[in-house]
Design a protein around this motif. Sequence first.
Motif, mmCIF file in Angstrom:
data_model
loop_
_atom_site.group_PDB
_atom_site.id
_atom_site.type_symbol
_atom_site.label_atom_id
_atom_site.label_comp_id
_atom_site.label_asym_id
_atom_site.label_seq_id
_atom_site.Cartn_x
_atom_site.Cartn_y
_atom_site.Cartn_z
ATOM 1 N N LEU A 51 11.367 -4.646 -11.357
ATOM 2 C CA LEU A 51 12.149 -5.425 -10.396
ATOM 3 C C LEU A 51 11.592 -5.268 -8.983
ATOM 4 O O LEU A 51 11.354 -6.249 -8.267
ATOM 5 N N GLY A 52 11.381 -4.012 -8.591
ATOM 6 C CA GLY A 52 10.859 -3.753 -7.247
ATOM 7 C C GLY A 52 9.441 -4.243 -7.069
ATOM 8 O O GLY A 52 9.099 -4.855 -6.045
ATOM 9 N N LEU A 53 8.593 -4.000 -8.076
ATOM 10 C CA LEU A 53 7.176 -4.376 -7.966
ATOM 11 C C LEU A 53 7.014 -5.897 -7.867
ATOM 12 O O LEU A 53 6.192 -6.391 -7.089
ATOM 13 N N PHE A 54 7.793 -6.637 -8.660
ATOM 14 C CA PHE A 54 7.714 -8.096 -8.586
ATOM 15 C C PHE A 54 8.021 -8.587 -7.172
ATOM 16 O O PHE A 54 7.385 -9.503 -6.661
ATOM 17 N N LEU A 82 11.545 -0.094 -5.605
ATOM 18 C CA LEU A 82 12.793 -0.670 -5.101
ATOM 19 C C LEU A 82 12.925 -0.485 -3.589
ATOM 20 O O LEU A 82 13.428 -1.377 -2.886
ATOM 21 N N LEU A 83 12.474 0.659 -3.072
ATOM 22 C CA LEU A 83 12.480 0.877 -1.618
ATOM 23 C C LEU A 83 11.585 -0.138 -0.919
ATOM 24 O O LEU A 83 11.945 -0.688 0.135
ATOM 25 N N GLY A 84 10.420 -0.402 -1.502
ATOM 26 C CA GLY A 84 9.515 -1.400 -0.930
ATOM 27 C C GLY A 84 10.160 -2.772 -0.877
ATOM 28 O O GLY A 84 10.060 -3.497 0.123
ATOM 29 N N VAL A 132 0.836 -1.207 0.000
ATOM 30 C CA VAL A 132 0.000 0.000 0.000
ATOM 31 C C VAL A 132 0.872 1.259 0.000
ATOM 32 O O VAL A 132 0.582 2.239 -0.701
ATOM 33 N N ALA A 133 1.968 1.223 0.779
ATOM 34 C CA ALA A 133 2.861 2.386 0.840
ATOM 35 C C ALA A 133 3.516 2.648 -0.522
ATOM 36 O O ALA A 133 3.613 3.798 -0.963
ATOM 37 N N VAL A 134 3.958 1.571 -1.190
ATOM 38 C CA VAL A 134 4.567 1.717 -2.522
ATOM 39 C C VAL A 134 3.557 2.300 -3.502
ATOM 40 O O VAL A 134 3.866 3.228 -4.263
ATOM 41 N N MET A 135 2.322 1.780 -3.472
ATOM 42 C CA MET A 135 1.292 2.277 -4.380
ATOM 43 C C MET A 135 0.974 3.743 -4.094
ATOM 44 O O MET A 135 0.752 4.537 -5.011
ATOM 45 N N LEU A 177 13.102 -7.164 2.268
ATOM 46 C CA LEU A 177 14.316 -7.972 2.418
ATOM 47 C C LEU A 177 15.002 -7.715 3.757
ATOM 48 O O LEU A 177 15.433 -8.649 4.440
ATOM 49 N N VAL A 178 15.097 -6.440 4.154
ATOM 50 C CA VAL A 178 15.784 -6.078 5.399
ATOM 51 C C VAL A 178 15.021 -6.589 6.620
ATOM 52 O O VAL A 178 15.616 -7.142 7.565
ATOM 53 N N ILE A 179 13.698 -6.450 6.596
ATOM 54 C CA ILE A 179 12.881 -6.907 7.730
ATOM 55 C C ILE A 179 12.848 -8.432 7.799
ATOM 56 O O ILE A 179 12.674 -9.010 8.871
ATOM 57 N N GLY A 180 13.018 -9.083 6.655
ATOM 58 C CA GLY A 180 13.016 -10.536 6.638
ATOM 59 C C GLY A 180 11.682 -11.152 6.262
ATOM 60 O O GLY A 180 11.454 -12.347 6.490
ATOM 61 N N ILE A 181 10.790 -10.340 5.686
ATOM 62 C CA ILE A 181 9.506 -10.887 5.225
ATOM 63 C C ILE A 181 9.762 -11.891 4.100
ATOM 64 O O ILE A 181 9.114 -12.928 4.009
#
Length: 422
Positions: free
Chosen positions: A284-287, A32-34, A14-17, A39-43
Amino acid sequence: MLSAAQIISIVVFVAVMALVVSEKIHRALAALLGAVVLLVIGIIDFSAGMESIDFNTLGVLCGMMMFVAIVKESGLFEFVAIKSAKACKGNPWLIMIAFAVITAVFSAFLDNVTTVLLIGPMTIMLCKTLDINPVPFLLVEIIMSNIGGTATLIGDPPNIMIGSEAGLSFAQFIMVNAPIVVVIMVVLLVIFRFMYGRHLAVDEKNRLNIMELSAEDAIIDKALFHKSVVMIVLVAIAFMLHGVFNLETSVIALTAAAVIILISGRDIEVAIEGIEWGTIGFFLGLFMVVGGMEHTGVIEMLGNAIVDATGGNVVLMMIVILWASAILSSILDNIPFVATMIPIIMVMEASGIDVYPLWWALSLGACLGGNGTLVGASANVVLSGIANKEGYNITFMSFTKVAFPLMLVTVALSTIYLLILF
């Protein structure tokens, strides 16, 4: 009850959108930020993130962008644009109809990304010559590319997936989907007439200038021109037959790029400069962001909720799948959604339910739903990227305001069609 991982994946999406819609930052950076946050949080871990990327789509994009960059050097686009404009007597409304139909037909037999990569530069060149705004033309072409792609087995990735799993043939797609696609095209051309046709005006001097142009004079490199025509025909045939030869569309696109670079004698840097890296970064980010929801089970929950809401009634399920596919495909990538729905429908088939109508509801909903927003389909992002690079801004909101209501019209027509058919 949603798990913490599911909640976070939804919040990130939702934040990315929201960032894409607000256009506060570039959409590629937002996506890409999303992905980085997940990745950083580990989801999702790095392996799951890589698995969620559709490298076939990225390969098609890169390959055809490089291919088009070389073909453009021949003057082919200018040649076709001038020929088309002169055939239409410089009338902008007739030009819009011609390019809309060409886009839809090409998208049925090529993939729609390839089609908009070929049609987009021609449109912009022609509109510059006529001194008119190309944005209405480009919006029409985006919408028509997704509609045309719905008609055949190979026109849109969801159809390829559905045809493969359900055992549906090229001929069946033509028999079932093509008739409603033709109806939708006619209806939308009438709507476009009221939206744009009566407001398109060309200065008589510019119209006469177009009629005086020689298409042959637009050819910059005759040898490359002839090679480009042959290559486009071969690429079209290869896309149509890729299932027969068991080749991914990305292999065809990248091969086409390599061959045209080789036979043209052009520097590979020219081809690489033709790649819209912002568009590639966005995908890349959206996928990965959508993959986060797929990995945590959010998309599967959406699919199961559709089945539960219908109580097993096939007609009701058909309508719910059609509309849910359309709405969700306008804001999500339709590939993971279709990938989730296919096994659900197959389980229903194993339990004795007649799922034949559901395959067509899924196909029409997922393909037509891509017209809902700027991120609903690859062709939307690609052509808007081309327009923005040329200085003609197509924003998320400007596209959605036009396209979303039209998407609802196409799905409503499909609803009537499916109810009559099944």
